[in-house]
Design an enzyme around this catalytic site. Structure first.
Site, PDB file in Angstrom:
ATOM      1  N   ASP A  13       0.786  -1.116  -0.090  1.00 13.11           N
ATOM      2  CA  ASP A  13       0.060  -0.133   0.072  1.00 13.11           C
ATOM      3  C   ASP A  13       0.598   1.073  -0.157  1.00 13.11           C
ATOM      4  OD1 ASP A  13      -2.159  -1.821   0.514  1.00 13.11           O
ATOM      5  OD2 ASP A  13      -1.985  -1.562   2.147  1.00 13.11           O
ATOM      6  N   LYS A  16       1.980   2.420  -4.816  1.00 10.78           N
ATOM      7  CA  LYS A  16       2.505   1.654  -6.410  1.00 10.78           C
ATOM      8  C   LYS A  16       1.705   1.487  -7.811  1.00 10.78           C
ATOM      9  CE  LYS A  16       2.786  -2.534  -4.602  1.00 10.78           C
ATOM     10  NZ  LYS A  16       2.755  -2.441  -2.763  1.00 10.78           N
ATOM     11  N   GLY A  40      -3.974  -4.212  -3.972  1.00  5.13           N
ATOM     12  CA  GLY A  40      -5.297  -3.037  -3.936  1.00  5.13           C
ATOM     13  C   GLY A  40      -5.042  -2.438  -4.217  1.00  5.13           C
ATOM     14  N   HIS A  41      -4.996  -1.784  -5.705  1.00  4.55           N
ATOM     15  CA  HIS A  41      -4.097  -0.482  -6.363  1.00  4.55           C
ATOM     16  C   HIS A  41      -5.014   0.782  -6.637  1.00  4.55           C
ATOM     17  CE1 HIS A  41      -0.434  -3.871  -6.904  1.00  4.55           C
ATOM     18  NE2 HIS A  41      -0.652  -3.642  -5.674  1.00  4.55           N
ATOM     19  N   GLN A 223       2.023  -6.018  -3.622  1.00  3.72           N
ATOM     20  CA  GLN A 223       2.664  -6.121  -1.696  1.00  3.72           C
ATOM     21  C   GLN A 223       3.854  -5.099  -1.674  1.00  3.72           C
ATOM     22  OE1 GLN A 223       1.034  -9.725  -3.134  1.00  3.72           O
ATOM     23  NE2 GLN A 223      -0.510  -8.611  -2.843  1.00  3.72           N
ATOM     24  N   ARG A 304      -5.602   0.942   7.987  1.00  2.72           N
ATOM     25  CA  ARG A 304      -4.122   0.295   8.285  1.00  2.72           C
ATOM     26  C   ARG A 304      -3.467   1.083   9.281  1.00  2.72           C
ATOM     27  NH1 ARG A 304      -3.796   2.509   1.488  1.00  2.72           N
ATOM     28  NH2 ARG A 304      -4.361   0.466   1.042  1.00  2.72           N
ATOM     29  N   LEU A 331       3.780  13.040   0.588  1.00  2.00           N
ATOM     30  CA  LEU A 331       4.707  14.224   0.869  1.00  2.00           C
ATOM     31  C   LEU A 331       3.525  15.428   1.532  1.00  2.00           C
ATOM     32  CD1 LEU A 331       7.956  14.880  -1.180  1.00  2.00           C
ATOM     33  CD2 LEU A 331       7.848  13.896   1.438  1.00  2.00           C
ATOM     34  N   GLY A 417       5.148  11.824  -4.802  1.00  2.00           N
ATOM     35  CA  GLY A 417       3.447  12.625  -4.612  1.00  2.00           C
ATOM     36  C   GLY A 417       3.522  12.902  -4.144  1.00  2.00           C
TER      37      GLY A 417
HETATM   38  P1  GDP Z   1      -0.511   0.391  -3.496  1.00  2.00           P
HETATM   39  O1  GDP Z   1      -1.164  -0.908  -2.990  1.00  2.00           O
HETATM   40  O2  GDP Z   1       0.523   0.136  -3.545  1.00  2.00           O
HETATM   41  O3  GDP Z   1      -1.073   0.379  -5.280  1.00  2.00           O
HETATM   42  O4  GDP Z   1      -1.172   1.267  -2.496  1.00  2.00           O
HETATM   43  P2  GDP Z   1      -2.913   1.733  -2.449  1.00  2.00           P
HETATM   44  O5  GDP Z   1      -3.269   2.121  -3.967  1.00  2.00           O
HETATM   45  O6  GDP Z   1      -3.058   0.763  -1.518  1.00  2.00           O
HETATM   46  O7  GDP Z   1      -3.008   2.684  -0.786  1.00  2.00           O
HETATM   47  C1  GDP Z   1      -2.613   4.255  -1.731  1.00  2.00           C
HETATM   48  C2  GDP Z   1      -3.242   4.725  -1.605  1.00  2.00           C
HETATM   49  O8  GDP Z   1      -2.170   6.526  -1.441  1.00  2.00           O
HETATM   50  C3  GDP Z   1      -4.307   5.469  -2.256  1.00  2.00           C
HETATM   51  O9  GDP Z   1      -5.151   5.413  -2.042  1.00  2.00           O
HETATM   52  C4  GDP Z   1      -3.590   6.250  -3.265  1.00  2.00           C
HETATM   53  O10 GDP Z   1      -4.418   7.050  -4.461  1.00  2.00           O
HETATM   54  C5  GDP Z   1      -2.727   7.503  -2.158  1.00  2.00           C
HETATM   55  N1  GDP Z   1      -1.416   8.194  -2.915  1.00  2.00           N
HETATM   56  C6  GDP Z   1      -0.065   7.601  -3.631  1.00  2.00           C
HETATM   57  N2  GDP Z   1       0.028   8.379  -3.686  1.00  2.00           N
HETATM   58  C7  GDP Z   1       0.199   9.678  -3.118  1.00  2.00           C
HETATM   59  C8  GDP Z   1       0.245  10.731  -3.089  1.00  2.00           C
HETATM   60  O11 GDP Z   1       0.963  11.336  -3.266  1.00  2.00           O
HETATM   61  N3  GDP Z   1       0.106  12.327  -1.424  1.00  2.00           N
HETATM   62  C9  GDP Z   1      -1.797  11.516  -1.243  1.00  2.00           C
HETATM   63  N4  GDP Z   1      -2.317  12.041  -0.901  1.00  2.00           N
HETATM   64  N5  GDP Z   1      -2.093   9.879  -1.474  1.00  2.00           N
HETATM   65  C10 GDP Z   1      -1.690   9.133  -2.579  1.00  2.00           C
HETATM   66  P1  IMO Z   2      -1.110  -3.751  -2.090  1.00  2.00           P
HETATM   67  O1  IMO Z   2      -0.404  -4.624  -3.761  1.00  2.00           O
HETATM   68  C1  IMO Z   2      -0.795  -4.395   1.902  1.00  2.00           C
HETATM   69  C2  IMO Z   2      -0.842  -8.880   4.055  1.00  2.00           C
HETATM   70  C3  IMO Z   2      -1.852  -8.604   4.402  1.00  2.00           C
HETATM   71  C4  IMO Z   2      -1.363  -9.887   5.802  1.00  2.00           C
HETATM   72  C5  IMO Z   2      -0.498 -10.694   5.309  1.00  2.00           C
HETATM   73  C6  IMO Z   2      -0.489 -11.765   4.229  1.00  2.00           C
HETATM   74  O2  IMO Z   2      -2.188  -3.058  -2.280  1.00  2.00           O
HETATM   75  O3  IMO Z   2       0.150  -3.083  -1.967  1.00  2.00           O
HETATM   76  P2  IMO Z   2      -2.522 -12.489   2.090  1.00  2.00           P
HETATM   77  O4  IMO Z   2      -3.763 -12.106   1.780  1.00  2.00           O
HETATM   78  O5  IMO Z   2      -1.255 -11.463   1.109  1.00  2.00           O
HETATM   79  O6  IMO Z   2      -2.314 -13.854   3.307  1.00  2.00           O
HETATM   80  O7  IMO Z   2      -1.977 -11.422   3.674  1.00  2.00           O
HETATM   81  O8  IMO Z   2       0.116 -10.044   3.660  1.00  2.00           O
HETATM   82  N1  IMO Z   2      -1.130  -7.910   2.924  1.00  2.00           N
HETATM   83  C7  IMO Z   2      -0.724  -6.025   1.666  1.00  2.00           C
HETATM   84  N2  IMO Z   2      -0.782  -5.919   2.414  1.00  2.00           N
HETATM   85  N3  IMO Z   2      -1.204  -3.901   0.497  1.00  2.00           N
HETATM   86  C8  IMO Z   2      -1.197  -5.911   0.394  1.00  2.00           C
HETATM   87  O9  IMO Z   2      -1.638  -5.894  -1.681  1.00  2.00           O
HETATM   88  C9  IMO Z   2      -1.387  -6.998   0.372  1.00  2.00           C
HETATM   89  N4  IMO Z   2      -1.523  -7.926   0.540  1.00  2.00           N
HETATM   90  C10 IMO Z   2      -1.522  -8.834   1.482  1.00  2.00           C
HETATM   91  O10 IMO Z   2      -2.531  -7.633   4.887  1.00  2.00           O
HETATM   92  O11 IMO Z   2      -0.473  -8.886   6.453  1.00  2.00           O
HETATM   93 MG    MG Z   3      -2.991  -1.116  -2.138  1.00  2.00          MG
END
Ligand code: GDP
Ligand code: IMO
Ligand code: MG
Length: 432
Positions: A13, A16, A40-41, A223, A304, A331, A417
Site C-alpha cells: 500500500d 505502487k 489493491g492498487h 504487496q 491501516r 509528502l 508524490g
Molecule cells: P498500492 O497498493 O501500493 O498501489 O497502494 P494503495 O493504492 O493501496 O494505497 C495508496 C493510497 O495512497 C491510495 O489511496 C492512493 O490514491 C494514495 N496516494 C498515492 N500517492 C499519493 C500521494 O502522493 N499523496 C496522497 N495524498 N495520496 C496518494
Molecule cells: P498491495 O499490492 C498491504 C498483507 C495482509 C497480511 C499479509 C498476508 O495493495 O500493496 P495474504 O492475504 O496475502 O495471505 O495476507 O499480507 N497483504 C497486504 N498488505 N497491501 C497489500 O497489497 C497486501 N497483500 C497482502 O494484510 O498482513
Molecule cells: Mg494496496
C-alpha cells in the site's frame, strides 16, 4: 530498452498503483506477475478513482498491453467482476493478456484461509482472506490447477475432483466445516474459463518479444518487501515474492534484462495485518496521518496501522532488490497533518544497547528493537504543497526529509508524490 520494476519497499500500500499508472504513460507493456486479489492498487485519473486488484494498473492507457503473468494466483470470478467494473467505467480491456500458467484460487482456498485465521485466534496473520496462502500452498505442493488446465474440460475435471476430495477431508475433519461438491465448482469455473479464453496468451513470448524489440516494459509489483515470504517479517507475510526478483520470475524474464528498480516508499509507514511494527504510532499522531492519508485498505477496508518512516526497513529493501530509484508519495499528507515535529527512524537500538542499520532476521529481535529517531523540528511544510510540480517549489523542510531518505538508503529519490491524482507528482530524474 528500459525494463523497469516498480515494487513496494515497505508493507504494501505504498502507492505502487499511482506510480505504475504515471510511468505507464511511456510504457508499451505493463506486467503484473506476483500475488493475486490480495492486492489493491488505487489510481486517480481525471478526478475518477479506479481500484485495481488483479488487472495491471497500465490498463487506463488504451494502447498499453497489460499482462498477467505465470506468478499470479488468479481468482476468476473476482477478476471478471473487476473487468466488468472497469468496463463500466469506460476502460478498454482489449489489451489485457493472461498467462495460462497462472494458478487458480478456488472457493476451498478461501474457506481454508478463513478457517486457518479463525483457528489461530490471537496468533492470526491478518490475511486478506482471499485464499492466497492456500492457493500458493497447492502450487508448491504440485497439486494446483492452472488456467491452462481449466480451459480443457478433460484435464480440468479429474484434477478438480482430486483436489476437492483432498480439501473436503481437511475442511471437514480438521476444521469441522462443510466441504464442496465438484459440480458446484466445475460448472461456474468452466464458464469463467470461457469468458477468460479470449485473453489467454503466451505471455512469456509476448513480454520477451517486447523487451527484444526495445519497448518500454514496466513490471507492477504487488504487496511489499516486508511481506516477502523469505525477506519479510515471517510468518506475518504473504505467500509470494514481492521483491524485485519475484516480478521477473513470475513473468519469465531473465535478471539481465532489468534496467531500473523503483522502490515505492510512503513518506510514513503503514501496515495492515498483524506482526511487529517498530515505529508504530497509536495516539493522535496516527489518527491524523490515517485520516489525512485516507489509510483504509483498498481490498478489505481495514484501517491501516500507522507509524513513522522507518529507513532501516527501506535500506533493507534497497539492498535485497537492488533498488536504483525511490518514489516517495504522501509528502502532502504529512504536510496536511500540521504535526509540529516529524520523526524518521534511522537506526535500531538492539536489546544489548548497540545501534545498527541492519534489519534483524528474527521476529523476537525485531519486536525488541527501539527505533533511533532523527527529529525534524520547526516543521515548515505548507499544506498547499499538492500544487508543486518542481522539486525546488517544495518547502525546505520537505527537501530536508528527502535528503535524509537518500543519505540513509544511499539511493536517489527520483519521483515524489504530492497528491493522489495522476498529475500530482514531481520528477527529479526520468525513469523511461
Ligand atoms: P498500492 O497498493 O501500493 O498501489 O497502494 P494503495 O493504492 O493501496 O494505497 C495508496 C493510497 O495512497 C491510495 O489511496 C492512493 O490514491 C494514495 N496516494 C498515492 N500517492 C499519493 C500521494 O502522493 N499523496 C496522497 N495524498 N495520496 C496518494
Ligand atoms: P498491495 O499490492 C498491504 C498483507 C495482509 C497480511 C499479509 C498476508 O495493495 O500493496 P495474504 O492475504 O496475502 O495471505 O495476507 O499480507 N497483504 C497486504 N498488505 N497491501 C497489500 O497489497 C497486501 N497483500 C497482502 O494484510 O498482513
Ligand atoms: Mg494496496
Amino acid at each position: 530498452m528500459p525494463v523497469v520494476v516498480v515494487m513496494g519497499a515497505q508493507w504494501g500500500d505504498e502507492g505502487k498503483g499511482k506510480f505504475v499508472d504515471l510511468l505507464a504513460e511511456r510504457a508499451q507493456v505493463v506486467v503484473r506477475s506476483t500475488g493475486g486479489s490480495n492486492a489493491g492498487h488505487t489510481v486517480w485519473a481525471g478526478g475518477r478513482q479506479y481500484k485495481l486488484h488483479q488487472v495491471p494498473s497500465g490498463i487506463l492507457y488504451p494502447g498499453t498491453l497489460c499482462v498477467i503473468g505465470h506468478g499470479v494466483v488468479l481468482d476468476p470470478p473476482k477478476l471478471l467482476e473487476e473487468m466488468d467494473r472497469l468496463a463500466s467505467q469506460g476502460v478498454d480491456l482489449s489489451n489485457l493478456r493472461i498467462s495460462g500458467g497462472a494458478h487458480i484460487v478456488f472457493p476451498f482456498h478461501i474457506r481454508l484461509d478463513e478457517a486457518e485465521e479463525d483457528r489461530k485466534g490471537d496468533r492470526k496473520i491478518g490475511t486478506t482472506r482471499r485464499g492466497i496462502g492456500p492457493a500458493y500452498m497447492d502450487k508448491f505442493a504440485r497439486v494446483g490447477i492452472r488456467l491452462v488446465d481449466m480451459l480443457d474440460r478433460d484435464e480440468f475435471l479429474p484434477k478438480l475432483t482430486a483436489l476437492v476430495e483432498e480439501k473436503n477431508r481437511i475442511l471437514e475433519k480438521v476444521y469441522g466445516l462443510p466441504g464442496f461438491t465438484v459440480e458446484e465448482i466445475a460448472e461456474p469455473y468452466l464458464e469463467y474459463a470461457e469468458r477468460l479464453r479470449p485473453y489467454v496468451a503466451n505471455t512469456v513470448e509476448l513480454v520477451n518479444d517486447a523487451i527484444d524489440a526495445g519497448k518500454n516494459v514496466l513490471f507492477e509489483g504487488a504487496q511489499g518487501h516486508l511481506l516477502d515470504i523469505d525477506f519479510g517479517t515471517y510468518p506475518y507475510v504473504t505467500a509470494s515474492h514481492p521483491i524485485a526478483a519475484g516480478a521477473i520470475i513470475g513473468a519469465g524474464v531473465g535478471p539481465t534484462k532489468v534496467s531500473r528498480v523503483v522502490g515505492v516508499v510512503k513518506a510514513y509507514t503503514s501496515r495492515v495485518g498483524e506482526g511487529p511494527f517498530p515505529t508504530e504510532l497509536h495516539g493522535e499522531e496516527a489518527h491524523r496521518i490515517r485520516e489525512e492519508g485516507h489509510e483504509y485498505g483498498t481490498t478489505t477496508g481495514r484501517p491501516r496501522r500507522i507509524g513513522w518512516l522507518d529507513l532501516v526497513m527501506v535500506r533493507y529493501a534497497c539492498r535485497v532488490s537492488g533498488i536504483t530509484d525511490l518514489a516517495v508519495p504522501h509528502l502532502d499528507t504529512l504536510a496536511k497533518t500540521g504535526l509540529p515535529t516529524l520523526k524518521v527512524c534511522v537506526g535500531y537500538r538492539m536489546s544489548d544497547g548497540t545501534v545498527t542499520r541492519e534489519f534483524p532476521v528474527g521476529l523476537k529481535a525485531l519486536s525488541q528493537v527501539e527505533p533511533v529517531y532523527e527529529e525534524l523540528p520547526n516543521w515548515e511544510w505548507s499544506a498547499e504543497m499538492s500544487t508543486a510540480r518542481q522539486y525546488d517549489e517544495l518547502p525546505e523542510g520537505a527537501r530536508r526529509y528527502v535528503r535524509l531518505i537518500e543519505d540513509v538508503t544511499g539511493v536517489r529519490v527520483s519521483i515524489l508524490g504530492v497528491g493522489s491524482e495522476r498529475t500530482q507528482a514531481i520528477y527529479r530524474s526520468a525513469i523511461f
